[in-house]
Write a protein that holds these residues in place. Structure first.
Motif, mmCIF file in Angstrom:
data_model
loop_
_atom_site.group_PDB
_atom_site.id
_atom_site.type_symbol
_atom_site.label_atom_id
_atom_site.label_comp_id
_atom_site.label_asym_id
_atom_site.label_seq_id
_atom_site.Cartn_x
_atom_site.Cartn_y
_atom_site.Cartn_z
ATOM 1 N N VAL A 1 0.848 -1.186 0.000
ATOM 2 C CA VAL A 1 0.000 0.000 0.000
ATOM 3 C C VAL A 1 0.887 1.240 0.000
ATOM 4 N N LEU A 2 0.277 2.361 -0.267
ATOM 5 C CA LEU A 2 1.021 3.605 -0.414
ATOM 6 C C LEU A 2 1.621 4.068 0.902
ATOM 7 N N LEU A 3 2.901 4.481 0.864
ATOM 8 C CA LEU A 3 3.569 5.059 2.027
ATOM 9 C C LEU A 3 3.538 6.573 1.920
ATOM 10 N N THR A 4 2.971 7.237 2.913
ATOM 11 C CA THR A 4 2.894 8.685 2.865
ATOM 12 C C THR A 4 3.711 9.374 3.951
ATOM 13 N N LEU B 1 0.603 -6.963 17.753
ATOM 14 C CA LEU B 1 0.125 -8.209 18.330
ATOM 15 C C LEU B 1 0.120 -9.276 17.247
ATOM 16 N N GLU B 2 0.182 -10.539 17.656
ATOM 17 C CA GLU B 2 0.172 -11.613 16.663
ATOM 18 C C GLU B 2 -1.113 -11.539 15.834
ATOM 19 N N GLY B 3 -0.938 -11.640 14.512
ATOM 20 C CA GLY B 3 -2.056 -11.517 13.598
ATOM 21 C C GLY B 3 -2.235 -10.121 13.038
ATOM 22 N N ASN B 4 -1.595 -9.118 13.650
ATOM 23 C CA ASN B 4 -1.599 -7.770 13.094
ATOM 24 C C ASN B 4 -0.778 -7.729 11.801
ATOM 25 N N TYR B 5 -1.011 -6.674 11.039
ATOM 26 C CA TYR B 5 -0.163 -6.377 9.886
ATOM 27 C C TYR B 5 0.637 -5.119 10.190
ATOM 28 N N PHE C 1 2.867 -4.378 3.763
ATOM 29 C CA PHE C 1 2.059 -4.851 4.876
ATOM 30 C C PHE C 1 2.527 -6.270 5.187
ATOM 31 N N ILE C 2 3.220 -6.431 6.297
ATOM 32 C CA ILE C 2 3.809 -7.712 6.671
ATOM 33 C C ILE C 2 3.023 -8.295 7.834
ATOM 34 N N GLU C 3 2.550 -9.517 7.675
ATOM 35 C CA GLU C 3 1.809 -10.150 8.765
ATOM 36 C C GLU C 3 2.772 -10.553 9.880
#
Length: 290
Positions: free
Chosen positions: A7-10, A45-49, A73-75
């Motif tokens: 996704v876009l980095l701003t 937290l686990e499961g966050n991106y 976006f890394i899980e």
């Protein structure tokens, strides 16, 4: 291995808020150094991106992989090949990690430099923010929508900054500038064997693809899925010996999905410098050279 999303980095890197640490060692023997801190920043937290900005370089400092102005976006999950690395970070932190090439490239799904290696590479990463698994798709779509909407102005701004911007001619939605012309021979026709060389880069100049010299590409002009749609449009009517610079909007390049291995993100306009090296006619096998 879980996938990650673009996704876009701003928001760019912030300045450090306390003294930098020296390099420390993680459980997996990876080495890291925090280079920017945000005291009290949110921990994933686990499961966050984790919305991150990423660069990969070799230990000599040469860049291997760099996509400007985009989030990865890394899980965040325990089985990730880089879980220990990511667990060091809080929102607002930036860090350098020295890890094996396999470890990083497996985590991101990129092509390895040598088809698999324990060689060390430098992962430079900033954690910009954290989003839940439930909201990640909505976040992705919102930012990609913004990216798509900004693309036409991004292209025009890029052209305005070039030398002789008036030399770029719009053709079927792409922009083309002739660099070298050799008008001997006939234009490329359907069915001709065409040898071409090219390099592809982002608007900031970082080169992500190259086919030149002994690695030049040979195609049969008119067949599908050999080169990007925009490149096929651009070489129509060209002759052996001609070179052009081409600006491709994303719908003529890698589209809404980006490139297969993630080097080029979705909705990314790109620039190609392309030369026609040889043309072999379909009917009489007459070969034209530059």
């Amino acid at each position: 291995m879980k996938s990650f999303l673009f996704v876009l980095l701003t928001i760019f890197l912030f300045s450090c808020k306390r003294e930098n640490k020296q390099f420390d060692v993680l459980k997996d023997q990876s080495i890291y150094q925090l280079i920017a801190f945000d005291e009290g920043g949110e921990k994933p937290l686990e499961g966050n991106y984790m919305a991150t900005f990423v660069t990969i370089a070799d230990t000599l400092g040469d860049t291997i992989h760099y996509v400007p102005s985009y989030h990865y976006f890394i899980e965040f999950y325990k089985e990730s090949p880089i879980y220990d690395l990511l667990s060091v970070l809080s929102v607002g932190d930036s860090a350098h990690f020295i890890v094996s090439e396999d470890q990083v490239f497996n985590a991101f799904g990129f092509d390895n430099l040598d088809g698999g290696s324990n060689r060390k590479v430098v992962l430079r990463i900033r954690l910009d923010y954290v989003v839940s698994a439930e909201n990640v798709q909505d976040t992705l779509m919102a930012e990609l929508s913004t990216r798509l909407g900004n693309e036409p102005q991004l292209i025009l701004s890029y052209i305005e900054k070039q030398e002789e911007p008036q030399s770029y001619n719009e053709e079927l939605g792409l922009y083309k500038k002739s660099l070298i012309m050799n008008l001997e021979g006939d234009p490329i026709q359907l069915g001709d064997q065409v040898t071409l060389s090219y390099s592809g880069q982002f608007f900031n100049g970082y080169k992500f693809d190259q086919k030149e010299g002994a690695n030049s590409l040979e195609i049969k002009y008119g067949m599908n899925d050999q080169i990007l749609p925009g490149l096929s449009i651009a070489i129509k009517g060209m002759r052996a010996g001609e070179s052009v610079k081409i600006i491709l909007p994303s719908h003529h390049a890698f589209g809404s999905r980006g490139s297969i291995k993630g080097i080029v993100p979705p909705y990314t306009p790109v620039v190609y410098n392309l030369s026609i090296k040889n043309v072999t006619r379909k009917n009489n096998n007459e070969k034209k050279r530059n």
